[in-house]
Scaffold this motif. Sequence first.
Motif, PDB file in Angstrom:
ATOM      1  N   THR A  39       0.855  -1.175   0.000  1.00 44.66           N
ATOM      2  CA  THR A  39       0.000   0.000   0.000  1.00 44.66           C
ATOM      3  C   THR A  39       0.888   1.219   0.000  1.00 44.66           C
ATOM      4  OG1 THR A  39      -0.087   0.005   2.400  1.00 44.66           O
ATOM      5  CG2 THR A  39      -1.835  -1.173   1.261  1.00 44.66           C
ATOM      6  N   GLY A  40       0.331   2.349  -0.325  1.00 43.94           N
ATOM      7  CA  GLY A  40       1.101   3.577  -0.317  1.00 43.94           C
ATOM      8  C   GLY A  40       1.716   3.870  -1.665  1.00 43.94           C
ATOM      9  N   ALA A  41       2.500   4.941  -1.675  1.00 44.36           N
ATOM     10  CA  ALA A  41       3.091   5.454  -2.912  1.00 44.36           C
ATOM     11  C   ALA A  41       4.132   4.509  -3.486  1.00 44.36           C
ATOM     12  CB  ALA A  41       3.725   6.810  -2.636  1.00 44.36           C
ATOM     13  N   GLN A  42       4.394   4.682  -4.764  1.00 48.95           N
ATOM     14  CA  GLN A  42       5.458   3.957  -5.446  1.00 48.95           C
ATOM     15  C   GLN A  42       6.676   4.847  -5.686  1.00 48.95           C
ATOM     16  OE1 GLN A  42       5.231   0.577  -6.162  1.00 48.95           O
ATOM     17  NE2 GLN A  42       3.420   0.836  -4.908  1.00 48.95           N
ATOM     18  N   ARG A  43       6.439   6.171  -5.766  1.00 51.33           N
ATOM     19  CA  ARG A  43       7.520   7.110  -6.081  1.00 51.33           C
ATOM     20  C   ARG A  43       7.248   8.457  -5.408  1.00 51.33           C
ATOM     21  NH1 ARG A  43       8.735  10.862 -10.537  1.00 51.33           N
ATOM     22  NH2 ARG A  43      10.932  10.700 -11.053  1.00 51.33           N
ATOM     23  N   ILE A  44       8.275   8.973  -4.751  1.00 50.23           N
ATOM     24  CA  ILE A  44       8.179  10.289  -4.115  1.00 50.23           C
ATOM     25  C   ILE A  44       9.364  11.123  -4.580  1.00 50.23           C
ATOM     26  CG2 ILE A  44       8.264  11.557  -1.938  1.00 50.23           C
ATOM     27  CD1 ILE A  44       6.831   9.209  -0.638  1.00 50.23           C
ATOM     28  N   VAL A  45       9.074  12.369  -4.971  1.00 53.80           N
ATOM     29  CA  VAL A  45      10.126  13.298  -5.371  1.00 53.80           C
ATOM     30  C   VAL A  45      10.064  14.491  -4.425  1.00 53.80           C
ATOM     31  CG1 VAL A  45      11.049  14.762  -7.203  1.00 53.80           C
ATOM     32  CG2 VAL A  45       9.938  12.582  -7.790  1.00 53.80           C
ATOM     33  N   LEU A  46      11.200  14.790  -3.795  1.00 48.72           N
ATOM     34  CA  LEU A  46      11.307  15.930  -2.893  1.00 48.72           C
ATOM     35  C   LEU A  46      12.313  16.922  -3.474  1.00 48.72           C
ATOM     36  CD1 LEU A  46      11.576  13.163  -0.657  1.00 48.72           C
ATOM     37  CD2 LEU A  46      10.480  15.017   0.531  1.00 48.72           C
ATOM     38  N   THR A  47      12.098  18.193  -3.192  1.00 46.06           N
ATOM     39  CA  THR A  47      12.999  19.245  -3.644  1.00 46.06           C
ATOM     40  C   THR A  47      13.604  19.912  -2.417  1.00 46.06           C
ATOM     41  OG1 THR A  47      11.576  19.641  -5.554  1.00 46.06           O
ATOM     42  CG2 THR A  47      13.170  21.358  -5.015  1.00 46.06           C
ATOM     43  N   ILE A  48      14.933  20.037  -2.411  1.00 45.67           N
ATOM     44  CA  ILE A  48      15.623  20.671  -1.285  1.00 45.67           C
ATOM     45  C   ILE A  48      15.041  22.061  -1.056  1.00 45.67           C
ATOM     46  CG2 ILE A  48      17.850  21.565  -0.454  1.00 45.67           C
ATOM     47  CD1 ILE A  48      17.677  18.503  -0.448  1.00 45.67           C
ATOM     48  N   GLY A  49      14.659  22.328   0.192  1.00 44.77           N
ATOM     49  CA  GLY A  49      14.155  23.638   0.582  1.00 44.77           C
ATOM     50  C   GLY A  49      12.697  23.911   0.246  1.00 44.77           C
ATOM     51  N   GLU A  50      12.005  22.955  -0.367  1.00 40.42           N
ATOM     52  CA  GLU A  50      10.604  23.149  -0.761  1.00 40.42           C
ATOM     53  C   GLU A  50       9.667  22.446   0.215  1.00 40.42           C
ATOM     54  OE1 GLU A  50       9.336  24.945  -3.383  1.00 40.42           O
ATOM     55  OE2 GLU A  50      11.382  25.640  -3.751  1.00 40.42           O
ATOM     56  N   GLY A  51       8.530  23.061   0.490  1.00 39.92           N
ATOM     57  CA  GLY A  51       7.562  22.541   1.455  1.00 39.92           C
ATOM     58  C   GLY A  51       6.496  21.638   0.878  1.00 39.92           C
ATOM     59  N   ASN A  52       6.757  21.071  -0.296  1.00 40.20           N
ATOM     60  CA  ASN A  52       5.827  20.085  -0.836  1.00 40.20           C
ATOM     61  C   ASN A  52       6.622  18.968  -1.489  1.00 40.20           C
ATOM     62  OD1 ASN A  52       6.666  21.118  -3.308  1.00 40.20           O
ATOM     63  ND2 ASN A  52       4.861  22.385  -3.562  1.00 40.20           N
ATOM     64  N   MET A  53       5.948  17.857  -1.766  1.00 38.98           N
ATOM     65  CA  MET A  53       6.590  16.722  -2.419  1.00 38.98           C
ATOM     66  C   MET A  53       5.627  16.162  -3.457  1.00 38.98           C
ATOM     67  SD  MET A  53       6.450  13.891   0.624  1.00 38.98           S
ATOM     68  CE  MET A  53       4.925  13.495   1.473  1.00 38.98           C
ATOM     69  N   GLU A  54       6.175  15.489  -4.423  1.00 39.86           N
ATOM     70  CA  GLU A  54       5.368  14.851  -5.450  1.00 39.86           C
ATOM     71  C   GLU A  54       5.224  13.381  -5.083  1.00 39.86           C
ATOM     72  OE1 GLU A  54       6.331  13.440  -9.834  1.00 39.86           O
ATOM     73  OE2 GLU A  54       6.328  15.635  -9.670  1.00 39.86           O
ATOM     74  N   VAL A  55       3.985  12.947  -4.846  1.00 39.93           N
ATOM     75  CA  VAL A  55       3.698  11.559  -4.478  1.00 39.93           C
ATOM     76  C   VAL A  55       2.927  10.942  -5.636  1.00 39.93           C
ATOM     77  CG1 VAL A  55       2.556  10.042  -2.817  1.00 39.93           C
ATOM     78  CG2 VAL A  55       3.604  12.189  -2.033  1.00 39.93           C
ATOM     79  N   ASP A  56       3.579  10.041  -6.350  1.00 38.27           N
ATOM     80  CA  ASP A  56       2.966   9.431  -7.538  1.00 38.27           C
ATOM     81  C   ASP A  56       2.323  10.488  -8.435  1.00 38.27           C
ATOM     82  OD1 ASP A  56       3.793   6.891  -6.808  1.00 38.27           O
ATOM     83  OD2 ASP A  56       1.909   6.406  -5.817  1.00 38.27           O
ATOM     84  N   ARG A  57       3.093  11.530  -8.741  1.00 34.17           N
ATOM     85  CA  ARG A  57       2.708  12.628  -9.653  1.00 34.17           C
ATOM     86  C   ARG A  57       1.640  13.578  -9.091  1.00 34.17           C
ATOM     87  NH1 ARG A  57       5.764  11.638 -13.917  1.00 34.17           N
ATOM     88  NH2 ARG A  57       6.080   9.526 -14.639  1.00 34.17           N
ATOM     89  N   THR A  58       1.354  13.512  -7.800  1.00 31.12           N
ATOM     90  CA  THR A  58       0.415  14.425  -7.161  1.00 31.12           C
ATOM     91  C   THR A  58       1.176  15.261  -6.131  1.00 31.12           C
ATOM     92  OG1 THR A  58      -1.388  12.840  -7.412  1.00 31.12           O
ATOM     93  CG2 THR A  58      -1.683  14.575  -5.765  1.00 31.12           C
ATOM     94  N   GLN A  59       0.980  16.568  -6.151  1.00 32.29           N
ATOM     95  CA  GLN A  59       1.657  17.452  -5.201  1.00 32.29           C
ATOM     96  C   GLN A  59       0.996  17.344  -3.822  1.00 32.29           C
ATOM     97  OE1 GLN A  59       4.462  19.511  -5.586  1.00 32.29           O
ATOM     98  NE2 GLN A  59       4.654  18.315  -7.467  1.00 32.29           N
ATOM     99  N   VAL A  60       1.818  17.166  -2.791  1.00 31.08           N
ATOM    100  CA  VAL A  60       1.348  17.036  -1.416  1.00 31.08           C
ATOM    101  C   VAL A  60       2.164  17.985  -0.543  1.00 31.08           C
ATOM    102  CG1 VAL A  60       1.108  15.469   0.553  1.00 31.08           C
ATOM    103  CG2 VAL A  60       0.715  14.610  -1.769  1.00 31.08           C
TER     104      VAL A  60
END
Length: 174
Positions: A39-60
């Motif tokens: 269960t849960g995401a397959q891919r997470i992208v984080l950006t240094i210094g940014e307050g959001n992350m991309e979870v399976d192509r959705t911004q969180v």
Amino acid sequence: MKAIRKNILTRLLACALMILVVGSCIASPAHAETTTETTGAQRIVLTIGEGNMEVDRTQVQIDGAVPLINNGRTYIPLRAVAEAFGAEVDYQGASGDIIIENDGSKVVMNTLASVYSVNGVLKWMDMAPYVNSDDRTMVPVRFVSEGLGYNVETEKNDAGKIQFIIITRTAGDQ
């Protein structure tokens, strides 16, 4: 004399913390059974210094912390990332223990120690997790992610500095 005394006290504190981490690993062994359902995401992208992350192509939105570089190590806000992957996170404030469980894997860390365990096996990292000023636990991304069986990649900007952290489930976890 003060330097020797300080060195001895530092070593005693490190030993006491190691005993604390080992004790918590023995007191609560990793689950023996594993599950094949993920269960849960397959891919997470984080950006240094940014307050959001991309979870399976959705911004969180990330609450109370941003990924950062600290003393040459990349730190991420643990709870936001771990829970996006479907992991359970338990932070025990009195002891500083952090317990992360997901898909049959268990990682135990402590905010005061560089010793951690993966499924009961003790390991060493060169930087300890810490709690930031917003009471968010920040962890070195590679140790906790790989301890749970995830791949970690980074992408650098034109200046050669890490800009993106990409965490994905390994092929066996998908």
